[in-house]
Design a protein around this motif. Structure first.
Motif, mmCIF file in Angstrom:
data_model
loop_
_atom_site.group_PDB
_atom_site.id
_atom_site.type_symbol
_atom_site.label_atom_id
_atom_site.label_comp_id
_atom_site.label_asym_id
_atom_site.label_seq_id
_atom_site.Cartn_x
_atom_site.Cartn_y
_atom_site.Cartn_z
ATOM 1 N N ALA A 83 38.733 -15.722 34.811
ATOM 2 C CA ALA A 83 37.557 -14.854 34.747
ATOM 3 C C ALA A 83 37.174 -14.570 33.298
ATOM 4 O O ALA A 83 35.990 -14.510 32.946
ATOM 5 C CB ALA A 83 37.811 -13.555 35.495
ATOM 6 N N THR A 84 38.201 -14.404 32.457
ATOM 7 C CA THR A 84 37.945 -14.162 31.032
ATOM 8 C C THR A 84 37.174 -15.330 30.419
ATOM 9 O O THR A 84 36.207 -15.141 29.673
ATOM 10 C CB THR A 84 39.271 -13.961 30.281
ATOM 11 O OG1 THR A 84 39.936 -12.802 30.783
ATOM 12 C CG2 THR A 84 39.028 -13.807 28.787
ATOM 13 N N ALA A 85 37.600 -16.557 30.742
ATOM 14 C CA ALA A 85 36.920 -17.745 30.206
ATOM 15 C C ALA A 85 35.486 -17.832 30.708
ATOM 16 O O ALA A 85 34.562 -18.161 29.939
ATOM 17 C CB ALA A 85 37.699 -18.999 30.596
ATOM 18 N N VAL A 86 35.270 -17.528 32.011
ATOM 19 C CA VAL A 86 33.928 -17.607 32.581
ATOM 20 C C VAL A 86 33.004 -16.580 31.938
ATOM 21 O O VAL A 86 31.878 -16.902 31.514
ATOM 22 C CB VAL A 86 33.977 -17.401 34.113
ATOM 23 C CG1 VAL A 86 32.563 -17.267 34.672
ATOM 24 C CG2 VAL A 86 34.712 -18.540 34.787
ATOM 25 N N SER A 89 32.095 -17.466 28.363
ATOM 26 C CA SER A 89 31.123 -18.561 28.288
ATOM 27 C C SER A 89 29.721 -18.079 28.620
ATOM 28 O O SER A 89 28.745 -18.444 27.941
ATOM 29 C CB SER A 89 31.535 -19.685 29.244
ATOM 30 O OG SER A 89 32.769 -20.241 28.866
ATOM 31 N N VAL A 90 29.585 -17.243 29.670
ATOM 32 C CA VAL A 90 28.268 -16.728 30.055
ATOM 33 C C VAL A 90 27.676 -15.886 28.938
ATOM 34 O O VAL A 90 26.490 -16.040 28.574
ATOM 35 C CB VAL A 90 28.370 -15.919 31.358
ATOM 36 C CG1 VAL A 90 27.045 -15.202 31.642
ATOM 37 C CG2 VAL A 90 28.737 -16.811 32.530
ATOM 38 N N PHE A 91 28.505 -14.994 28.381
ATOM 39 C CA PHE A 91 28.032 -14.159 27.273
ATOM 40 C C PHE A 91 27.612 -15.026 26.085
ATOM 41 O O PHE A 91 26.618 -14.745 25.406
ATOM 42 C CB PHE A 91 29.119 -13.177 26.846
ATOM 43 C CG PHE A 91 29.296 -12.012 27.782
ATOM 44 C CD1 PHE A 91 28.443 -11.828 28.854
ATOM 45 C CD2 PHE A 91 30.324 -11.096 27.586
ATOM 46 C CE1 PHE A 91 28.602 -10.755 29.726
ATOM 47 C CE2 PHE A 91 30.484 -10.022 28.446
ATOM 48 C CZ PHE A 91 29.633 -9.853 29.522
ATOM 49 N N GLY A 92 28.370 -16.122 25.831
ATOM 50 C CA GLY A 92 28.045 -16.997 24.712
ATOM 51 C C GLY A 92 26.697 -17.688 24.886
ATOM 52 O O GLY A 92 25.911 -17.798 23.948
#
Length: 603
Positions: A83-86, A89-92
């Motif tokens: 979830a942290t990676a997802v 990535s979305v925020f990025g």
């Protein structure tokens, strides 16, 4: 004039070009978009906080979930890392979208501001500045700032936030290992600042070289440049000259790319070797009986330290990029800070109905204070609807006199009035609406005939365009073309002869229908037969209008109400054609010389 230049104009250094005020100006460019930037900042902060959670989850997996065989906790922690990676990535993606949009808007603002500033510059600026230099400022300099304005601000905030969050997390895990990791940071900052200053200096030289190349291309690859180069047999030498310019640019590009590269690589090597140093320090502490560090803590710390490597190096590189981009911003700000000599008054006068009376009252004009006056004490009155012809030898100030009426230049002494109002007190719209100019240098856009004519009156109907073309004796020729008024004129109108271009320019001015006409050698490119036809159209157009004609061929000014002979910027003679001939003075001598010369024929 206050602008001095040779082939490329370079402004004197200014105090506001120094880095601190310049940085404040750059920050002000982003102020209109502070709302969007706030959103970017929140996304960056949230992304950084979320990203540092992953090592702590890893620590719990290694120290608790796996050793204790807690499958449920292991699943939750693993899902948390995913979830942290997802989320990261979305925020990025979102912050990249917003920051890129803001950056492009800032570049748009800069391009528009520079273009608008150049539109306000006096004619003297463009006579002394190479076109390629102007184009390079807008294209190369602003284009070169794209990475800076679209990503640097976001990268700076993102990396700074990531570094701070990571350092805090590292301190929370083990403060001793944190000190070992950061002990060389001041040295890295010092190195990056030196590299930045070096790249800024090289970038300034590179942009000047790119401007020189742009000017060479603009001049030598225009239609006129190609004709001149080939007829003079200079194609090979021009190619060699361009190759030399390009070779210098290659050298500067390589130097810009390699400036500080080894030093920055050294930083990368040291920071990449940090995990080995951390493992070594942890093992040494364990062997010497120091406080033990759990495997989960050690792995989590190294993960954080590795996560610190990317934003830290990026932050140092961003600092270098900012220093480099200051050279580009400085060149842009130089144009934005150019003094505008001809400005609209704070409370301009607007004339709703223009009669067209023109007066020159004690007019003096100097192009350069070091040289003599171009015009000296000129006193003239052209009644509304009257006609004035100005003749004289080359360099006597004829064209300059006519350019003072539409304020292409401003007088340095005395004044020029339109209907009793100093032209410097009028708003620009009144001047543009009231004074039409057909100069000896005819300029046509690379567009259709109709579009070129509509430049004078965008809402003109096809019937109005045709009527103006008929009045200028050019309609029949246009109608004979395969595409008629949709025919492309070619770059600078080179698909048309000199005489045809002049007639198109006259038609364009007729379409605008100004109360005051200034004809600066307007029939100079016409053959005798066409000149006679166009002169009839001009005579019909001039009825009831004020007309100032600058003429080399005296056959075009015989019927003027008043003829003035200029010599060295002063009025040597004035009167009607018959009166001046009777005096047998300078005008009579010009008439005799004109009669002896064979007219230049332009097909």
């Amino acid at each position: 004039m206050r602008i001095h230049a040779e082939s490329t104009w370079t402004p004197p250094p200014r105090q506001h070009d120094q880095p601190p005020p310049q940085l404040r100006r750059i920050v002000r460019l982003f102020r209109p978009y502070r709302g969007r930037l706030t959103v970017v900042g929140l996304l960056v902060g949230a992304s950084s906080l979320v990203s540092v959670a992953s090592p702590f989850l890893l620590k719990e997996i290694l120290d608790t979930a796996i050793p204790q065989g807690r499958t449920g906790l292991l699943t939750l922690l693993a899902l948390g890392m995913i979830a942290t990676a997802v989320v990261t990535s979305v925020f990025g993606v979102l912050q990249t979208l917003i920051s890129t949009t803001v950056g492009q808007r800032v570049m748009h603002d800069l391009r528009t501001a520079v273009y608008a500033q150049l539109q306000r510059m006096p004619l003297a600026f463009f006579t002394r500045t190479r076109t390629g230099e102007v184009q390079s400022r807008i294209a190369n300099d602003i284009g070169g700032m794209q990475a800076t304005v679209t990503s640097t601000a976001t990268s700076l905030v993102s990396n700074l936030t990531a570094v701070i969050a990571t350092v805090v997390a590292m301190l929370a895990l083990d403060w001793r290992l944190t000190i070992v990791s950061l002990i060389l940071l001041p040295v890295f900052v010092w190195i990056s600042r030196r590299v930045g200053r070096e790249r800024k200096r090289i970038t300034t030289q590179r942009q000047k070289q790119m401007a020189a190349m742009a000017a060479t291309v603009t001049e030598s690859l225009s239609v006129s440049g190609i004709l001149l180069g080939r007829t003079m047999g200079r194609a090979d030498s021009l190619t060699k000259s361009f190759a030399d310019e390009s070779e210098r640019l290659v050298d500067l590009e390589v130097r810009a790319s390699m400036a500080g590269r080894w030093r920055m690589s050294t930083i990368g090597i040291v920071m990449a070797a940090m995990p080995a140093l951390i493992y070594w320090a942890a093992g040494l502490a364990l062997q010497t009986g120091g406080p033990s560090i759990s495997l989960g803590t050690l792995v989590a710390f190294v993960s954080l330290q590795q996560g610190l490597f990317r934003p830290a190096v990026s932050l140092l590189s961003t600092g270098v990029q900012i220093q480099t981009s200051l050279a580009l911003f400085q060149r842009i700000f130089e144009y934005l800070d150019l003094p505008v000599d001809i400005t609209e008054p704070a409370e301009p006068t607007r004339l709703e109905k223009i009669r067209g009376e023109i007066r020159f009252e004690g007019v003096d004009f100097h192009y350069d204070a070091k040289n003599g006056p171009t015009l000296d004490g000129v006193e003239l009155t052209v009644p509304a609807g009257g006609s004035l012809a100005v003749v004289g030898p080359t360099g006597s100030g004829k064209s300059t006199l006519s350019y003072l009426v539409p304020r292409l230049y401003d007088v340095t002494g005395g004044r020029v009035t339109l209907d009793g109002v100093d032209v410097r007190d009028l708003d620009f719209e009144t001047l543009a609406r009231g004074v039409g100019v057909v100069s000896q240098e005819t300029y046509l856009f690379h567009a259709s005939v109709a579009d070129n004519l509509r430049f004078a009156k965008p809402d003109a109907t096809d019937e109005e365009i045709e009527a103006a073309a008929r009045a200028a004796q050019i309609h029949d020729h246009i109608a004979s073309l395969p595409d008629g008024y949709d025919t492309l004129v070619g770059e600078r109108g080179y698909r048309f002869s000199g005489g045809e271009k002049q007639r198109l320019a006259i038609a364009r001015t007729i379409l605008r229908d100004p109360p005051v006409l200034i004809l600066d050698e307007a029939t100079s490119a016409l053959d005798t037969r066409t000149e006679h036809a166009v002169q009839q159209a001009i005579d019909a157009l001039s009825a009831g209008r004020t007309t100032i004609t600058i003429a080399h061929r005296l056959s075009t000014v015989r019927d003027a109400d008043q003829i003035v002979v200029l010599e060295s910027g002063r009025i040597a003679e004035r009167g009607t054609h018959a009166e001046l001939l009777a005096r047998d003075g300078r005008y009579a001598a010009l008439v005799r010389r004109d009669a002896e010369l064979t007219p230049t024929v332009a097909p």
